[in-house]
Design an enzyme around this catalytic site. Structure first.
Site, PDB file in Angstrom:
ATOM      1  N   ASN A  23     -36.789  -6.342   2.315  1.00  0.00           N
ATOM      2  CA  ASN A  23     -36.057  -6.744   1.109  1.00  0.00           C
ATOM      3  C   ASN A  23     -35.161  -7.959   1.345  1.00  0.00           C
ATOM      4  O   ASN A  23     -34.869  -8.694   0.409  1.00  0.00           O
ATOM      5  CB  ASN A  23     -35.244  -5.578   0.564  1.00  0.00           C
ATOM      6  CG  ASN A  23     -36.135  -4.546  -0.112  1.00  0.00           C
ATOM      7  OD1 ASN A  23     -37.329  -4.786  -0.305  1.00  0.00           O
ATOM      8  ND2 ASN A  23     -35.569  -3.400  -0.459  1.00  0.00           N
ATOM      9  N   ARG A  94     -42.496  -6.779  -7.858  1.00  0.00           N
ATOM     10  CA  ARG A  94     -41.349  -7.115  -8.708  1.00  0.00           C
ATOM     11  C   ARG A  94     -40.464  -8.201  -8.091  1.00  0.00           C
ATOM     12  O   ARG A  94     -39.913  -9.043  -8.809  1.00  0.00           O
ATOM     13  CB  ARG A  94     -40.534  -5.846  -8.964  1.00  0.00           C
ATOM     14  CG  ARG A  94     -39.290  -6.104  -9.759  1.00  0.00           C
ATOM     15  CD  ARG A  94     -38.531  -4.840 -10.078  1.00  0.00           C
ATOM     16  NE  ARG A  94     -37.178  -5.152 -10.504  1.00  0.00           N
ATOM     17  CZ  ARG A  94     -36.836  -5.469 -11.748  1.00  0.00           C
ATOM     18  NH1 ARG A  94     -37.738  -5.502 -12.693  1.00  0.00           N
ATOM     19  NH2 ARG A  94     -35.590  -5.769 -12.054  1.00  0.00           N
ATOM     20  N   MET A 125     -35.381  -6.860 -16.731  1.00  0.00           N
ATOM     21  CA  MET A 125     -34.734  -8.025 -16.097  1.00  0.00           C
ATOM     22  C   MET A 125     -33.548  -8.528 -16.900  1.00  0.00           C
ATOM     23  O   MET A 125     -33.107  -9.661 -16.712  1.00  0.00           O
ATOM     24  CB  MET A 125     -35.752  -9.154 -15.919  1.00  0.00           C
ATOM     25  CG  MET A 125     -36.618  -8.960 -14.694  1.00  0.00           C
ATOM     26  SD  MET A 125     -37.491 -10.463 -14.293  1.00  0.00           S
ATOM     27  CE  MET A 125     -36.192 -11.585 -13.846  1.00  0.00           C
ATOM     28  N   ASP A 126     -33.041  -7.690 -17.800  1.00  0.00           N
ATOM     29  CA  ASP A 126     -31.960  -8.145 -18.681  1.00  0.00           C
ATOM     30  C   ASP A 126     -30.727  -8.626 -17.911  1.00  0.00           C
ATOM     31  O   ASP A 126     -30.063  -9.589 -18.313  1.00  0.00           O
ATOM     32  CB  ASP A 126     -31.572  -7.035 -19.671  1.00  0.00           C
ATOM     33  CG  ASP A 126     -31.221  -5.736 -18.960  1.00  0.00           C
ATOM     34  OD1 ASP A 126     -31.940  -5.360 -18.013  1.00  0.00           O
ATOM     35  OD2 ASP A 126     -30.228  -5.097 -19.345  1.00  0.00           O
ATOM     36  N   LEU A 127     -30.435  -8.001 -16.787  1.00  0.00           N
ATOM     37  CA  LEU A 127     -29.227  -8.388 -16.042  1.00  0.00           C
ATOM     38  C   LEU A 127     -29.382  -9.772 -15.413  1.00  0.00           C
ATOM     39  O   LEU A 127     -28.425 -10.545 -15.341  1.00  0.00           O
ATOM     40  CB  LEU A 127     -28.926  -7.354 -14.957  1.00  0.00           C
ATOM     41  CG  LEU A 127     -28.643  -5.938 -15.474  1.00  0.00           C
ATOM     42  CD1 LEU A 127     -28.652  -4.923 -14.348  1.00  0.00           C
ATOM     43  CD2 LEU A 127     -27.297  -5.914 -16.191  1.00  0.00           C
ATOM     44  N   ILE A 330     -30.313   5.795  -9.321  1.00  0.00           N
ATOM     45  CA  ILE A 330     -30.650   4.363  -9.448  1.00  0.00           C
ATOM     46  C   ILE A 330     -31.894   4.162 -10.317  1.00  0.00           C
ATOM     47  O   ILE A 330     -31.905   3.292 -11.187  1.00  0.00           O
ATOM     48  CB  ILE A 330     -30.864   3.723  -8.061  1.00  0.00           C
ATOM     49  CG1 ILE A 330     -29.652   3.965  -7.159  1.00  0.00           C
ATOM     50  CG2 ILE A 330     -31.149   2.222  -8.181  1.00  0.00           C
ATOM     51  CD1 ILE A 330     -28.354   3.328  -7.610  1.00  0.00           C
ATOM     52  N   ARG A 400     -47.361  -2.278   2.180  1.00  0.00           N
ATOM     53  CA  ARG A 400     -46.444  -3.238   1.546  1.00  0.00           C
ATOM     54  C   ARG A 400     -45.126  -3.292   2.300  1.00  0.00           C
ATOM     55  O   ARG A 400     -44.465  -4.322   2.308  1.00  0.00           O
ATOM     56  CB  ARG A 400     -46.161  -2.817   0.093  1.00  0.00           C
ATOM     57  CG  ARG A 400     -47.334  -2.986  -0.841  1.00  0.00           C
ATOM     58  CD  ARG A 400     -46.900  -2.706  -2.257  1.00  0.00           C
ATOM     59  NE  ARG A 400     -45.593  -3.312  -2.494  1.00  0.00           N
ATOM     60  CZ  ARG A 400     -44.694  -2.880  -3.353  1.00  0.00           C
ATOM     61  NH1 ARG A 400     -44.933  -1.828  -4.090  1.00  0.00           N
ATOM     62  NH2 ARG A 400     -43.544  -3.504  -3.494  1.00  0.00           N
TER      63      ARG A 400
HETATM   64  C1  UD1 Z   1     -33.965  -3.743  -4.922  1.00  0.00           C
HETATM   65  C2  UD1 Z   1     -34.896  -3.388  -3.788  1.00  0.00           C
HETATM   66  C3  UD1 Z   1     -35.478  -1.987  -3.981  1.00  0.00           C
HETATM   67  C4  UD1 Z   1     -34.346  -0.981  -4.173  1.00  0.00           C
HETATM   68  C5  UD1 Z   1     -33.390  -1.419  -5.269  1.00  0.00           C
HETATM   69  C6  UD1 Z   1     -32.170  -0.525  -5.400  1.00  0.00           C
HETATM   70  C7  UD1 Z   1     -35.780  -5.570  -3.196  1.00  0.00           C
HETATM   71  C8  UD1 Z   1     -36.955  -6.465  -3.144  1.00  0.00           C
HETATM   72  N1  UD1 Z   1     -35.972  -4.382  -3.756  1.00  0.00           N
HETATM   73  O1  UD1 Z   1     -34.752  -3.746  -6.110  1.00  0.00           O
HETATM   74  O2  UD1 Z   1     -36.255  -1.656  -2.836  1.00  0.00           O
HETATM   75  O3  UD1 Z   1     -34.906   0.277  -4.520  1.00  0.00           O
HETATM   76  O4  UD1 Z   1     -32.917  -2.753  -4.988  1.00  0.00           O
HETATM   77  O5  UD1 Z   1     -31.498  -0.423  -4.188  1.00  0.00           O
HETATM   78  O6  UD1 Z   1     -34.700  -5.897  -2.719  1.00  0.00           O
HETATM   79  N2  UD1 Z   1     -31.955  -2.939 -13.781  1.00  0.00           N
HETATM   80  C9  UD1 Z   1     -31.772  -3.212 -15.114  1.00  0.00           C
HETATM   81  N3  UD1 Z   1     -31.846  -4.523 -15.523  1.00  0.00           N
HETATM   82  C10 UD1 Z   1     -32.068  -5.544 -14.645  1.00  0.00           C
HETATM   83  C11 UD1 Z   1     -32.241  -5.266 -13.280  1.00  0.00           C
HETATM   84  C12 UD1 Z   1     -32.185  -3.941 -12.876  1.00  0.00           C
HETATM   85  O7  UD1 Z   1     -31.567  -2.313 -15.921  1.00  0.00           O
HETATM   86  O8  UD1 Z   1     -32.082  -6.705 -15.071  1.00  0.00           O
HETATM   87  C13 UD1 Z   1     -31.929  -1.534 -13.332  1.00  0.00           C
HETATM   88  C14 UD1 Z   1     -33.260  -1.107 -12.751  1.00  0.00           C
HETATM   89  O9  UD1 Z   1     -34.140  -0.676 -13.762  1.00  0.00           O
HETATM   90  C15 UD1 Z   1     -32.861  -0.002 -11.828  1.00  0.00           C
HETATM   91  C16 UD1 Z   1     -31.498  -0.438 -11.319  1.00  0.00           C
HETATM   92  O10 UD1 Z   1     -31.032  -1.416 -12.236  1.00  0.00           O
HETATM   93  O11 UD1 Z   1     -32.732   1.216 -12.515  1.00  0.00           O
HETATM   94  C17 UD1 Z   1     -31.499  -0.997  -9.911  1.00  0.00           C
HETATM   95  O12 UD1 Z   1     -32.256  -2.161  -9.881  1.00  0.00           O
HETATM   96  P1  UD1 Z   1     -31.954  -3.382  -8.890  1.00  0.00           P
HETATM   97  O13 UD1 Z   1     -30.709  -3.115  -8.111  1.00  0.00           O
HETATM   98  O14 UD1 Z   1     -32.050  -4.629  -9.680  1.00  0.00           O
HETATM   99  O15 UD1 Z   1     -33.183  -3.270  -7.909  1.00  0.00           O
HETATM  100  P2  UD1 Z   1     -34.182  -4.412  -7.454  1.00  0.00           P
HETATM  101  O16 UD1 Z   1     -33.430  -5.646  -7.117  1.00  0.00           O
HETATM  102  O17 UD1 Z   1     -35.329  -4.493  -8.386  1.00  0.00           O
END
Ligand code: UD1
Length: 423
Positions: A23, A94, A125-127, A330, A400
């Site tokens: 990651n 992703r 990806m809203d955040l 999460i 992966r």
């Molecule tokens: C990263 C890690 C993944 C890990 C996750 C949480 C990488 C490549 N992947 O994923 O292995 O499981 O952190 O520790 O680093 N969310 C929203 N809107 C957004 C973005 C996220 O609602 O725009 C939500 C997601 O649906 C999820 C939560 O936030 O429920 C956590 O997501 P996020 O911390 O963004 O995880 P990733 O960066 O995708």
């Protein structure tokens, strides 16, 4: 498709080297798009997700070459002038969305496919979008693609994330390095992979403060230069292999492991009766006597217990003495390993985001199917402690994120082999 065959019941002994973090590498690689000069990563893991990111960066016009059998990755983006991250690559992974911030910062525009559905929840990806909009980007969704532009360049701003998303923090920090003025990102994620990204960006000339805390401040600069950066150790691979002797019995040293990266897991292992100690080369984990004790686990953002170790922890608790409650905070829908563990005799009840696990004396090997990366490795771990044979199919998920899992585990005495689909 390959499967992994595990014959359980052997205790483990020896040492496992821990690779660089998948990651971290997946966010460090897109950082190359921020500079015209080469970026070299050492201690890179050899994984199919890294090959997917390589393919994506090449499709954007970056040059990517590897040395030392993939351990060293050198990238150069001086000619990277395609700004469309295609669905065909993005849908595989992703983390492809991490090219959005860097491309937007360097070129003023980027078109990135939305990653689409994912087995462990909606993962929108809203955040990312609201944070980049706060920096002055205009972003709209058309035909499944995010079309982002910053006609007047990105401008520093104060922005608070609604949730401390790892990816949104990474995209925003990368974009802010080349924005005009100061960006203050509040409620930023604190994961070690973000700290590693910031160390690399600083080596490239970025001005950043507060990494590892929930407020990150970025002072924009005109350009970033090249750098060489070693990828931090993979705390999820580390935690996974810490759970192997905890489940199978024995003692294993994790070379290159750092206790500070896995403090929440080490605390739970201690509660369960597993000893974790620091060694000159890393960490040592031992299970010497009897069944482990049941413990309750809640997944949280770092430094809380990582969601990426929840499935593996469930494999341990399936044979604990007593009842454990695992709460997944999460991701929605991240208990797909539970029914597979139940096929091996585990007693698990899932209600929404909570799984109640009543430990049984021993699991029994069975054919099981992996539905995501961490689920697949949890089934392998469960197989190590089970009686008889466990066959985990659909292991492409495993490749992966885990480098040569069958080699690493057989080197410490596990009976495990890959069964090639072609015979
Ligand atoms: C990263 C890690 C993944 C890990 C996750 C949480 C990488 C490549 N992947 O994923 O292995 O499981 O952190 O520790 O680093 N969310 C929203 N809107 C957004 C973005 C996220 O609602 O725009 C939500 C997601 O649906 C999820 C939560 O936030 O429920 C956590 O997501 P996020 O911390 O963004 O995880 P990733 O960066 O995708």
């Amino acid at each position: 498709m390959d499967s992994i065959l595990v014959r359980g019941g052997r205790s483990l002994s020896g040492a496992i080297p821990i690779a660089g973090a998948k990651n971290a590498c997946l966010t460090l690689m897109p950082a190359t798009l921020l500079s015209e000069e080469p970026l070299t990563l050492t201690n890179a893991p050899r994984l199919s997700d890294i090959r997917t990111m390589t393919e994506l960066l090449r499709s954007l016009g970056a040059e990517v070459s590897t040395l030392q059998d993939g351990r060293v990755i050198t990238m150069s983006s001086h000619a990277a002038n395609n700004h469309i991250a295609d669905y065909e690559i993005v849908r595989k992974m992703r983390a492809s969305n991490l090219v959005l911030g860097p491309m937007l910062a360097r070129h003023g525009h980027a078109v990135v496919s939305l990653p689409g559905g994912c087995a462990i929840g909606a993962r929108p990806m809203d955040l990312h979008v609201t944070a980049l909009e706060a920096l002055g980007a205009e972003i709209e969704l058309r035909d499944g693609y995010l079309h982002a532009s910053a006609p007047n360049g990105l401008k520093g701003a104060v922005h608070e994330l609604r949730f401390a998303s790892v990816g949104a923090t990474e995209n925003t920090v990368m974009a802010a390095t080349l924005a005009k003025g100061t960006t203050v990102l509040k409620n930023a994620a604190r994961e070690p992979e973000i700290v590693d990204l910031v160390h690399c960006l600083k080596a490239m000339g970025a001005q950043i403060d507060g990494e590892g805390t929930s407020t990150i401040t970025v002072e924009g600069v005109d350009r970033l230069h090249g750098a060489t950066h070693p990828v931090v150790a993979d705390r999820i691979e580390l935690g996974t292999y810490m759970l192997a002797p905890a489940i199978a019995g024995g003692e294993v040293e994790l070379l290159g492991g750092r206790l500070d990266l896995v403090a929440a897991l080490a605390e739970k292992l201690d509660e369960a009766g597993i000893s974790v100690s620091e060694t000159p080369g890393g960490l040592s984990v031992a299970r010497r006597n009897g069944r482990v004790r049941a413990v309750d686990v809640v997944t949280e953002v770092y430094p809380g217990f990582p969601t990426d170790l929840q499935a593996q922890m469930m494999a341990l608790l399936a044979t604990a003495d007593g009842t454990s409650v695992l709460e997944e905070r999460i991701f929605e829908n991240r208990f797909m390993h539970a029914p597979e563990l139940m096929r091996m005799g585990a007693r698990i009840e899932v209600h929404g985001g909570t799984a109640t696990v009543t430990g049984v004396e021993r699991l029994k090997g069975a054919p099981v199917m992996a539905t995501d990366l961490r689920a697949s490795v949890s089934l392998i771990l469960a197989g190590l402690g089970a009686s008889g044979e466990t066959i985990v199919s659909r292991v492409y998920h495993l490749d992966r994120g885990y480098e040569r899992v069958e080699h690493k585990l057989s080197a410490v005495g596990a009976r495990i082999e890959r069964v090639r689909a072609d015979g």
